[in-house]
Design a protein around this motif. Structure first.
Motif, PDB file in Angstrom:
ATOM      1  N   ARG A 244       0.813  -1.217   0.000  1.00  0.00           N
ATOM      2  CA  ARG A 244       0.000   0.000   0.000  1.00  0.00           C
ATOM      3  C   ARG A 244       0.845   1.265   0.000  1.00  0.00           C
ATOM      4  N   VAL A 245       2.109   1.163   0.409  1.00  0.00           N
ATOM      5  CA  VAL A 245       2.923   2.374   0.554  1.00  0.00           C
ATOM      6  C   VAL A 245       4.196   2.327  -0.288  1.00  0.00           C
ATOM      7  N   ASP A 246       4.257   1.389  -1.214  1.00  0.00           N
ATOM      8  CA  ASP A 246       5.474   1.238  -2.017  1.00  0.00           C
ATOM      9  C   ASP A 246       5.865   2.537  -2.710  1.00  0.00           C
ATOM     10  N   SER A 247       4.888   3.212  -3.306  1.00  0.00           N
ATOM     11  CA  SER A 247       5.202   4.458  -4.021  1.00  0.00           C
ATOM     12  C   SER A 247       5.641   5.556  -3.051  1.00  0.00           C
ATOM     13  N   LEU A 248       5.065   5.564  -1.851  1.00  0.00           N
ATOM     14  CA  LEU A 248       5.426   6.580  -0.857  1.00  0.00           C
ATOM     15  C   LEU A 248       6.842   6.358  -0.326  1.00  0.00           C
ATOM     16  N   LEU A 249       7.256   5.110  -0.264  1.00  0.00           N
ATOM     17  CA  LEU A 249       8.636   4.813   0.136  1.00  0.00           C
ATOM     18  C   LEU A 249       9.613   5.219  -0.966  1.00  0.00           C
ATOM     19  N   LYS A 250       9.205   5.010  -2.201  1.00  0.00           N
ATOM     20  CA  LYS A 250      10.085   5.327  -3.327  1.00  0.00           C
ATOM     21  C   LYS A 250      10.257   6.830  -3.525  1.00  0.00           C
ATOM     22  N   ASN A 251       9.180   7.602  -3.284  1.00  0.00           N
ATOM     23  CA  ASN A 251       9.294   9.050  -3.509  1.00  0.00           C
ATOM     24  C   ASN A 251       9.709   9.831  -2.263  1.00  0.00           C
ATOM     25  N   GLY A 252       9.953   9.116  -1.153  1.00  0.00           N
ATOM     26  CA  GLY A 252      10.464   9.769   0.046  1.00  0.00           C
ATOM     27  C   GLY A 252       9.414  10.341   0.976  1.00  0.00           C
ATOM     28  N   THR A 253       8.125  10.144   0.648  1.00  0.00           N
ATOM     29  CA  THR A 253       7.076  10.627   1.547  1.00  0.00           C
ATOM     30  C   THR A 253       7.118   9.873   2.874  1.00  0.00           C
ATOM     31  N   LEU A 254       7.514   8.606   2.808  1.00  0.00           N
ATOM     32  CA  LEU A 254       7.720   7.795   4.004  1.00  0.00           C
ATOM     33  C   LEU A 254       9.126   7.209   3.957  1.00  0.00           C
ATOM     34  N   VAL A 255       9.659   6.938   5.136  1.00  0.00           N
ATOM     35  CA  VAL A 255      10.997   6.359   5.243  1.00  0.00           C
ATOM     36  C   VAL A 255      10.888   5.023   5.964  1.00  0.00           C
TER      37      VAL A 255
END
Length: 305
Positions: A244-255
């Protein structure tokens, strides 16, 4: 009770405004239609037609009769259809409860396939969280549960199948203090920060939470999407479904942070009552047995792309 012929007569008179034109529409003699109209008024002991004007109209009583009769006949038609449906092995309704982890988007193609069967079985799709999913099945608020977590509980006649595993990642906002914490992060360090959790929807038993230590501050939200957004905003920390958060990890929104106590993947289950049987339920179970479909439901899609 009105017959279909009576209802057709009332509808024809209302739409044409004339006994003679109604007779033409119905393919009957004007005298026959006139007699039938008088018989209706005698049967109900009420003035149903306003004959004072050039255009024949239904009175308020006549309008009420035709409207209510139409509704009742539609109800009878639907009831007849449902009786035939159940007699042919289809349920009168199928209630499916999913864990909130299962995105509705992944169920849409399956629902479309089911609709194409033309079974007439209405679907009710709702979701619960954690123990609330199994509870819904136990208490009769579900015929089938999809995506339930934890081991299947003791439920009379319970049957279940594994759908697959869901992988988790501990993720924080880059603005959160834990973003720069030394890895692997200990549980004691995490306990100093507020956890974001999706509230268990169990009604009759104590809810359950994952990854929360005793004494840790907690903010509970109603959906996984809300939990993800809260963690993106730096409001707290916690475990999230990796898919669910793969894209957010890739773009730096989540670490992503490495933890001293990693969380094991969750097994997701489908469950149903073995004492219930119907063609709709069996159709869904056969679909869920397909590895490709089960994997899609478990892995889901990244809605934040």
């Amino acid at each position: 009770m009105l017959s279909t012929e009576d209802l057709a007569l009332l509808e024809a008179i209302r739409e044409t405004g004339s006994l003679s034109r109604a007779a033409v529409r119905l393919g009957k003699a004007p005298s026959t239609v006139s007699y039938a109209a008088r018989q209706l008024e005698e049967r109900f002991d009420a003035l149903l037609f306003d004959r004072r004007r050039y255009r024949l109209q239904l009175t308020a009583a006549g309008e009420l009769l035709v409207n209510e009769a139409s509704r009742l006949m539609e109800d009878v038609s639907r009831l007849t259809q449902r009786v035939q449906q159940v007699a042919n092995g289809w349920e009168s309704r199928l209630w499916i409860v999913t864990d909130e982890l299962v995105e509705f988007e992944n169920l849409v193609p399956l629902i479309q396939e089911f609709d194409a069967l033309g079974s007439g079985v209405p679907l009710r799709m709702t979701h619960e969280v954690l123990k609330g999913v199994w509870e819904a099945l136990r208490e009769g608020r579900a015929d089938l549960v999809i995506g339930a977590t934890n081991e299947p509980p003791a439920i009379p006649s319970l049957r279940w199948m594994q759908l697959g595993e869901m992988e988790w990642v501990f993720a924080v906002s880059p603005k959160h203090p834990l973003a720069k914490a030394k890895e692997p992060i200990s549980r004691a360090t995490v306990t100093q920060h507020r956890a974001i959790v999706v509230a268990d929807s169990a009604r009759t038993s104590e809810g359950r939470t994952y990854g929360v230590s005793s004494g840790q501050s907690v903010m509970a939200v109603s959906t996984m999407r809300a939990k993800i957004l809260a963690q993106c905003a730096g409001l707290g920390v916690g475990w999230l479904p990796r898919h669910r958060v793969d894209s957010l990890l890739k773009n730096g929104t989540l670490v992503e942070k490495q933890m001293a106590d990693p969380r094991e993947p969750n097994v997701l289950y489908a469950g149903w009552r073995g004492d219930q049987d119907g063609r709709a339920l069996n159709w869904w179970l056969e679909k869920l047995k397909q590895p490709s479909l089960a994997n899609r439901l478990v892995q889901g899609i990244d809605l934040f792309v």
